[in-house]
Design a protein around this motif. Sequence first.
Motif, short mmCIF file in Angstrom:
data_model
loop_
_atom_site.label_atom_id
_atom_site.label_comp_id
_atom_site.label_asym_id
_atom_site.label_seq_id
_atom_site.Cartn_x
_atom_site.Cartn_y
_atom_site.Cartn_z
N UNK A 267 -0.93 12.33 -20.71
CA UNK A 267 -0.53 13.79 -20.91
C UNK A 267 -0.96 14.36 -19.39
N UNK A 268 -1.50 13.86 -18.98
CA UNK A 268 -2.05 15.04 -17.68
C UNK A 268 -1.33 14.11 -16.64
N UNK A 269 -1.38 13.14 -16.83
CA UNK A 269 -0.38 12.75 -15.93
C UNK A 269 1.30 12.83 -15.89
N UNK A 270 1.76 12.99 -17.14
CA UNK A 270 2.97 12.97 -17.32
C UNK A 270 3.33 14.62 -16.71
N UNK A 271 2.17 15.51 -17.02
CA UNK A 271 2.15 16.82 -16.64
C UNK A 271 2.43 16.95 -15.13
N UNK A 272 1.72 15.99 -14.10
CA UNK A 272 1.47 16.13 -13.17
C UNK A 272 2.66 15.45 -12.30
N UNK A 273 2.44 14.34 -13.23
CA UNK A 273 4.14 13.69 -13.01
C UNK A 273 5.33 14.85 -12.87
N UNK A 274 5.33 15.65 -13.56
CA UNK A 274 6.17 16.47 -13.17
C UNK A 274 6.21 18.13 -12.84
N UNK A 275 4.97 18.05 -11.87
CA UNK A 275 4.72 18.91 -10.49
C UNK A 275 3.68 20.18 -11.59
N UNK A 276 3.70 20.44 -13.13
CA UNK A 276 2.80 21.64 -13.75
C UNK A 276 1.86 21.03 -14.22
N UNK A 277 1.17 19.68 -13.63
CA UNK A 277 -0.41 19.87 -13.91
C UNK A 277 -1.26 20.51 -12.97
N UNK A 278 -2.15 19.75 -12.58
CA UNK A 278 -3.01 20.57 -11.97
C UNK A 278 -2.66 20.66 -10.38
N UNK A 279 -3.40 21.69 -9.10
CA UNK A 279 -2.36 22.00 -8.13
C UNK A 279 -2.69 20.85 -6.94
N UNK A 280 -1.13 20.72 -6.54
CA UNK A 280 -1.00 19.74 -4.97
C UNK A 280 -2.67 19.58 -4.72
N UNK A 281 -3.03 20.35 -3.74
CA UNK A 281 -4.07 19.27 -3.10
C UNK A 281 -5.61 18.27 -4.58
N UNK A 282 -5.24 18.46 -4.92
CA UNK A 282 -6.71 17.82 -6.21
C UNK A 282 -4.88 16.68 -6.26
N UNK A 283 -5.97 14.88 -6.12
CA UNK A 283 -5.95 14.08 -6.42
C UNK A 283 -4.91 13.73 -8.06
N UNK A 284 -4.09 13.56 -8.22
CA UNK A 284 -3.38 12.94 -9.50
C UNK A 284 -3.08 11.64 -9.34
N UNK A 285 -3.01 10.85 -10.77
CA UNK A 285 -1.96 9.46 -10.08
C UNK A 285 -0.78 10.16 -11.26
N UNK A 286 -0.90 11.38 -11.49
CA UNK A 286 0.84 11.70 -11.52
C UNK A 286 1.88 12.26 -10.55
N UNK A 287 0.59 12.92 -9.53
CA UNK A 287 1.80 13.82 -8.38
C UNK A 287 1.93 12.83 -7.58
N UNK A 288 1.06 11.37 -7.39
CA UNK A 288 1.17 10.34 -6.82
C UNK A 288 2.51 9.41 -7.04
N UNK A 289 2.36 9.44 -8.28
CA UNK A 289 3.74 9.28 -9.17
C UNK A 289 5.22 9.46 -8.78
N UNK A 290 4.93 10.54 -8.74
CA UNK A 290 6.19 11.77 -8.53
C UNK A 290 6.14 11.39 -7.44
N UNK A 291 5.79 11.44 -5.95
CA UNK A 291 5.72 11.36 -4.22
C UNK A 291 6.03 10.04 -4.49
N UNK A 292 5.21 8.94 -4.74
CA UNK A 292 5.94 7.76 -4.80
C UNK A 292 6.95 7.21 -4.94
#
Lengths: 330, 304, 290
Positions: B236-261
């Motif tokens: 769920x956390x990864x999903x939120x981060x993937x959607x750009x709604x989880x933790x702040x941008x500067x925190x490193x999360x797999x979800x946001x990395x996937x979204x970038x990738x």
Amino acid sequence: MSDLTLRPPRTAGTARPRPGSRAGLLRAVLVRLGTALLVLLCTATVSFFLVRLSGDPVKVLLPPDATAAQEHALRASLGLDRPLISQYLDFLWGLLHFDFGTSITYNEPVRQVLADRLPATLELAAAALVVTLVIALPAGIVAAMRRGRASDRGIMTGVLLGQSTPPFWVGILLILVFAVGLHALPASGYGTFANLVLPAVTLSVYSVAVVARLLRSSLIDVLTSDHIRTARAKGFGPVKTVLTHGLRNASLPVVTVIGLEVGSLLGGAILTERVFSWPGVGQLTIEAISNRDFPLVQATVLFFAATFVVVNLLVDLSYSLLDPRVRTSR
Amino acid sequence: MTLTSPAAPAAAPARPAARGRRPAVPAALLRNRLAAVALAVLAVLLVAAVFAPLLAPDDPNAQDLLMRLKPPAWQHGGSAAHLLGTDQLGRDMLSRVVYGTRVSLLVGAGAALLAGVIGTVIGLAAGYFGGWPDRVLMRLADVQLAFPSILLALAIVGFFGSGLWYVILVLGITGWVSYARVVRSEVMSLRSRDFVTEARAIGVTDVAIMRRHLLPNVMAPLATIGTLHVAAAIVAEASLSYLGLGVPKETVTWGSMLADGQLYLGTSWWVAVFPGIALMLTSLAVNITGDALRDVADPKAYRR
Amino acid sequence: MTTDRQMTSDQPRTAGAPVTAGPPTTEPVLEIDGLNVDFRLDTTTVHAVRGVSLRLAQGETLAVVGESGSGKTATALSVLRLNPQPPCVYAGGRILFEGRDLLTVPDKELGRIRGSDIAMVFQDPMTSLDPLRRVGVQVAEVLRHHQGLSRAAARAAALEALDEVGVPDPERRFRQYPHELSGGLRQRVMIAGALVGRPRVLIADEPTTALDVTVQRQILDLLVSLQQRHGMAVLLITHDLGVVAETADRVAVMHQGRVVETGDVLDVFERPADDYTRRLLAATPRLELA
């Protein structure tokens, strides 16, 4: 709680709804409907207050250098200058007429915005449902009938993978293989059948895993029951036995859990739409949240809650189609 | 969800069994080995999360625009300085994947713990007191269950802003129902047993009875649900981060990395694939552990 | 009832030498020869049936009696290979029917025999009928399966069978579900489903155990009268010596997986040769022999 509802408690994977008295049935139906309405009301209320508690939308919507007069004008046009309680009552009153207000970003009635996006989501959901049934039913049946053999283990490994893999990662992998690698299917877009394939498969991975696993365990239970032995004694082969005397009996717990999993499936739909830029309600929801388009947020949240409620009412209804003991309770 | 199946062993007493022990059967062996592997993976992840600053070769946020989108070391154009390559801002992928473990495990454990505490308290109360508190609480559970929690999480995080603690709070608050139901049903069956009646007869308070007599009995199923919930919360956390709604941008999360990738899939597969593999491996390991726990705690349910 | 049986019984009664069970004059329709059945469990192997031999003659009723765990049900289920495999293993012996060994015939051929040449009635009519399908359909499906009858033809035959087994108002009952029927009616439906294929052998595994005492008698009467009308051979599994006395021509007593005594019912009851049989008879209150 199980005495108040038609549904067996969650923990009882294979329990079937008990036949009650006619009055008990009516009561159960009323309680179900009441709970459904309560859920919708709660959802509406929570989403209403959530968007207003989270800070002043006007501040977010206007550029930082906006004047006080501009702020005031916008506040008035959004109706945010009135007391919260009267806003809330207006909101509820509007809901009764399916009036969700006007979208801030689209400047159109929310109802219209939602209606424009609905077909894409329905198309995706229907396709995923078809994929799920086509894959999960045979997989569950084969795994149950060949329990412990290589085919069962293979299927259950796939199930474990499918349940552990978030849909957006599935989608990205599929894009990598079929769009980037093989150039066989488009990575995004909407309209043709080719566009539909990858999103539908992505969305169905989780539900395939859930349905196949449940069907397997529930079918294994059913296959040890006496009436299966009766069918075998009548000369039915294993496949015919399962199809005529096993599948329907095994489907009751599966249907129950599908109802409970609708929440996960809806979440999966939002993510899938995002991965493939699918122009459906899920994408709209993300957009609305990102843009703080609060009438639209309220409506989309309510839409998903309503979907959940409707699916679960259908699940309850399906008991009476599947199980005569519910239908002809005496 | 089992990888193996209970029927398999019956016909295969292949190896000579030690006296007094069940014959070792391939299916059970595989299951145990799988759980052992999963636990080992979890241990590695835990070490990675705790010692991320020591293990990571680089600052996960250090940008180097001259080194953008470098492939992993074994590919043409890759370098030993960046074993898993770099992302679109020239940040070291390996360091980012290692640091990503922190958020994943923290959110997973935190959410499961919070939900477990809430659910246990509610379940104890409902099961022990029965009557109207039970009815009210279980109706609340129905409503909570009907409410799509990912959506609630989306809305809360989306509106209140991103933040690690918000994510933990939201996933914790929305996940209590299954704990409460299990605790409630266990407590209801224990409530009328002799040792509880006796304790009450000699004047032990309700809270003490719950803590001393009831809680220990529900720990096993709680551990199972908790473990499976950890996996759900991580996803769920990864999903939120993937959607750009989880933790702040500067925190490193797999979800946001996937979204970038995903944006660079066409040219640089590694930006999305490594965090994706890490995420799947974590969720898989936790799920397998949870299944194994359930098998141990409740042998009857092992094929569900 | 017992007199009824005796009047129409065409079996010559061989007196004396009950243990060796002199062969019936007619050719046996079903012959179990040295059957061994094992249940291979996780830790142990249970030898449920050990060298059992039984001969069932055309038109006779052979009762197999014994306490639970004596292997009588495992023996009965072996005839149609209905023991769950695994854990069951057919470890030895033959079961001959029309010149074929039922333990080794291919599944497909066995499928043609099940329900058509040899039919079964099970102990618990509550669970042996599919709860989700109309009882009439469950009777008719035997004919559709074996004889490829049309839906209408199978329905007509099923209605007839329901009527024959004494289900009142078959038209209405046909459309009902098992939970809407009493235990006795359900067992009648089970019997109709077994009977409708006109089997030469009927295996009844404790057909009355799960029923009320008053209903038990009716079901036994029904079985006896059907047997006489259709000339079936009946293999009746029971733990109740009273049932044996009322229905069977011959009896085989089983104990711990073995047949300890076989013979004519009257002989065995009056002059039990085996110690276990004697104790069994002594433990049965007030046996009324005809």
